[in-house]
Design an enzyme around this catalytic site. Structure first.
Site, mmCIF file in Angstrom:
data_model
loop_
_atom_site.group_PDB
_atom_site.id
_atom_site.type_symbol
_atom_site.label_atom_id
_atom_site.label_comp_id
_atom_site.label_asym_id
_atom_site.label_seq_id
_atom_site.Cartn_x
_atom_site.Cartn_y
_atom_site.Cartn_z
ATOM 1 N N LEU A 284 41.831 70.800 48.405
ATOM 2 C CA LEU A 284 42.089 71.048 49.817
ATOM 3 C C LEU A 284 43.009 69.935 50.293
ATOM 4 C CD1 LEU A 284 38.537 71.884 51.271
ATOM 5 C CD2 LEU A 284 40.320 73.501 50.604
ATOM 6 N N ASP A 285 43.868 70.225 51.259
ATOM 7 C CA ASP A 285 44.668 69.167 51.862
ATOM 8 C C ASP A 285 43.742 68.077 52.393
ATOM 9 O OD1 ASP A 285 46.871 70.719 51.403
ATOM 10 O OD2 ASP A 285 47.091 71.404 53.479
ATOM 11 N N VAL A 286 44.245 66.856 52.440
ATOM 12 C CA VAL A 286 43.439 65.730 52.917
ATOM 13 C C VAL A 286 42.835 66.023 54.293
ATOM 14 C CG1 VAL A 286 43.576 63.338 53.733
ATOM 15 C CG2 VAL A 286 44.600 63.962 51.542
ATOM 16 N N MET A 287 43.619 66.612 55.197
ATOM 17 C CA MET A 287 43.133 66.827 56.564
ATOM 18 C C MET A 287 42.411 68.157 56.742
ATOM 19 S SD MET A 287 43.807 63.958 57.638
ATOM 20 C CE MET A 287 42.980 64.283 59.200
ATOM 21 N N THR A 288 42.278 68.954 55.678
ATOM 22 C CA THR A 288 41.523 70.201 55.741
ATOM 23 C C THR A 288 40.080 69.943 55.338
ATOM 24 O OG1 THR A 288 43.483 71.517 55.201
ATOM 25 C CG2 THR A 288 41.355 72.563 54.854
#
Length: 449
Positions: A284-288
Site C-alpha cells: 500500500l502507498d505510505v499514506m494509504t
C-alpha cells in the site's frame, strides 16, 4: 514486586497489577502507591518519607501502565496534562457482542457514590458529566472481540459503562456485564500511555501487555498492539494487518514516511512477534491505510504472490473524494506513465509510448455534501493507481496533495482518505486452506469522522 517500565529523576512508570488498589483503601490490601514508595526508598536509600505524586488512577480490577511524579514540579505538570487531556491513554478490552470496526461513543454519565457505580443519563440529570471515547475493533476470535479504546474524558468506570450500554459488555465485568461469572477477571487493560516529559518536553510512550484469562485468545495481537499494530487476522501462514497511514509496508517503502516513523511495518511486526522474517506480498502507498498481507513462511509467500499475479485475490478500497463519478458504477481503463523523479504518474485516456494499462472497477456508495464515498476494486495494481485514476476523472481523493487540489486539502487535517477495506480469497488455495473463500473486512477509519 514492583514491575518498573521506566524511571528517571522526575518520573516513575510502572505496571499496575490487576486487582490492586492504586492507593490505600478500607480493604487494607497492599496498594500500588505504597509499593512504589517502598521501591524508591529501598533502591535509593532515601531517609524519611518518600515523595511520589499520584497524577491519575485506574480502577482496582484493571491493570496496566501508570506514571507517578517524583518531584512536585513534575506532579503539577503531569496533573495539568491529564486535566487538559493532552496525554494519550489507550486501553484494550475483550468484549461480548458484535461491535463495529470503528465507533465513537458519546453521552453523559452519573456516578453513584453509595454503590460505587456509574450509569448513563440525560444531559439534564443532576451530576451528569459528558463522556466520550473512540474504539477500533482489532480482531474477533472465539466469540470475543478485541477493542483498542481511546479515552477523551476520564469518568468513573467510563469504558465499562459506555461499552455495556452500547451492547458490548466487557468479558468478566461483574458490575456491568450480567453474563459475567463470579471470580472471572475483567478483560480491560491500560496497555499504553503517552505523555510529554515534564522537563525534557519530549513525547514518551510506555506500554504493558496483559496475560491470562481472556487475554490468552489474543497474545500475539496484544504484542502487536503494544507496537502500534492492529492485526486483523492471523494464522500459522499469514498475517493481515490494518496498516496506519504514514508507515511503509516493507523496508523498501520508507521513503515518504512520517519523520517520526519508527520503521517499516515489516520491521515492527518482526519485533512485536519476535520473529526474524515475515514476507510482504503486496504494497500500500505510505499514506494509504487499511488491510495489507504478510506471509509467515516461504510456501505461503509463493502461493500468495502467485494468486495476486493471476488476480485470484480480490482487493477493495474505499476512497472519499471531492465530487462524484458521472456514472454510479463502471470501469476505468486508463494508461499511466510513471515519472520516477517526481514520484508520480501521468494519466492518459489512450495508450501512449511508455504507458501501462491500469484498470479499476468502481461503485459510488454515497454522497455527503461536496464529497463522495467510492468503492474501488483493483483489477491491475499500478503505482498510485486509485489516486491518479480518480483525480483524472475529476474526483481527487480528500487529503491527496500529490494528485488533488492543495487548497482544498489544506482544510483537511486527517490525512489521505483512502483505505484498503476488503480482501476476498478464492476457494481453491493449497497452503492457505484456512482462508478458502474467506472475506477479511475492515471499515475505513475516516468514515467514522
Amino acid at each position: 514486586m514492583l514491575k518498573v517500565i521506566y524511571e528517571d529523576n522526575h518520573l516513575l512508570v510502572c505496571e499496575k497489577p490487576v486487582n490492586m488498589p492504586v492507593q490505600a483503601d478500607s480493604s487494607g490490601d497492599m496498594d500500588l502507591l505504597t509499593l512504589a514508595k517502598r521501591y524508591i526508598k529501598e533502591k535509593y536509600d532515601k531517609p524519611g518519607e518518600v515523595y511520589l505524586g499520584l497524577v491519575h488512577r485506574l480502577d482496582r480490577p484493571v491493570g496496566g501502565v501508570m506514571v507517578f511524579a517524583r518531584t512536585s514540579k513534575a506532579a503539577a505538570r503531569l496533573t495539568e496534562s491529564f486535566k487538559k487531556h493532552t496525554t494519550v491513554k489507550k486501553y484494550a478490552a475483550c468484549v461480548i457482542g458484535n461491535p463495529p470496526d470503528y465507533a465513537r461513543l458519546e453521552g453523559f454519565l452519573v456516578r453513584d457514590e453509595e454503590s460505587n457505580t456509574a450509569r448513563t443519563a440525560d444531559e439534564s440529570t443532576p451530576g451528569a458529566k459528558k463522556a466520550s471515547l473512540d474504539f477500533a475493533c482489532v480482531t474477533r476470535k472465539n466469540g470475543l472481540s478485541l477493542l483498542d479504546v481511546s479515552l477523551h474524558t476520564g469518568r468513573h468506570h467510563q469504558i465499562r459503562v459506555q461499552l455495556s450500554s452500547a451492547g458490548y459488555p466487557i468479558f468478566g465485568d461483574q458490575r456491568y456485564n450480567p453474563s459475567a461469572k463470579v471470580g472471572t477477571q475483567i478483560a480491560l487493560y491500560a496497555y499504553s500511555l503517552t505523555i510529554e516529559h515534564p522537563t525534557l518536553k519530549t513525547e514518551m510512550t510506555f506500554t504493558s501487555k496483559p496475560s491470562g484469562g481472556a487475554w490468552d485468545n489474543f497474545r500475539e495481537e496484544m504484542s502487536a498492539l503494544c507496537w502500534g499494530i492492529r492485526i486483523r487476522y492471523m494464522d500459522e501462514n499469514i498475517i493481515i494487518v490494518n496498516k496506519k497511514a504514514g508507515i511503509g509496508c516493507a523496508e523498501a517503502d520508507e521513503e515518504g514516511a512520517n519523520e517520526n516513523s519508527p520503521g517499516s511495518l515489516e520491521k515492527l511486526l518482526c519485533c512485536a512477534l519476535e520473529t526474524e522474517n515475515i514476507y510482504p506480498v503486496h504494497r500500500l502507498d505510505v499514506m494509504t491505510s487499511g488491510l495489507v498481507m504478510y506471509a509467515r513462511n516461504e510456501k505461503a509467500e509463493r502461493e500468495l504472490v502467485e494468486l495476486i499475479k493471476n488476480r485470484k485475490i480480490r482487493k477493495f478500497y474505499h476512497a472519499e473524494s471531492f465530487g462524484a463519478p458521472k456514472e454510479r458504477e463502471g470501469r476505468l481503463s486508463l494508461f499511466a506513465v510513471k515519472d520516477g523523479e517526481r514520484a508520480r504518474v501521468s494519466v492518459f485516456d489512450t495508450r501512449v509510448p511508455g504507458s501501462v494499462e491500469m484498470i479499476s472497477d468502481y461503485r459510488l456508495i454515497g454522497r455527503r455534501g461536496a464529497r463522495s464515498l467510492v468503492e474501488v476494486e483493483l483489477v491491475t495494481g499500478r503505482t498510485h493507481q486509485i489516486r491518479a485514476s480518480l483525480a483524472h476523472i475529476g474526483c481527487p481523493i480528500v487529503g491527496d496533495d500529490r494528485y488533488g487540489d492543495r487548497t482544498l486539502n489544506r482544510q483537511n487535517k486527517s490525512g489521505l482518505h483512502l483505505a484498503a477495506v476488503r480482501i476476498e480469497f478464492p476457494k481453491d488455495m493449497k497452503v492457505l486452506k484456512e482462508l478458502n473463500g474467506r472475506i477479511i473486512e475492515n471499515s475505513a477509519e475516516f468514515e467514522a469522522e
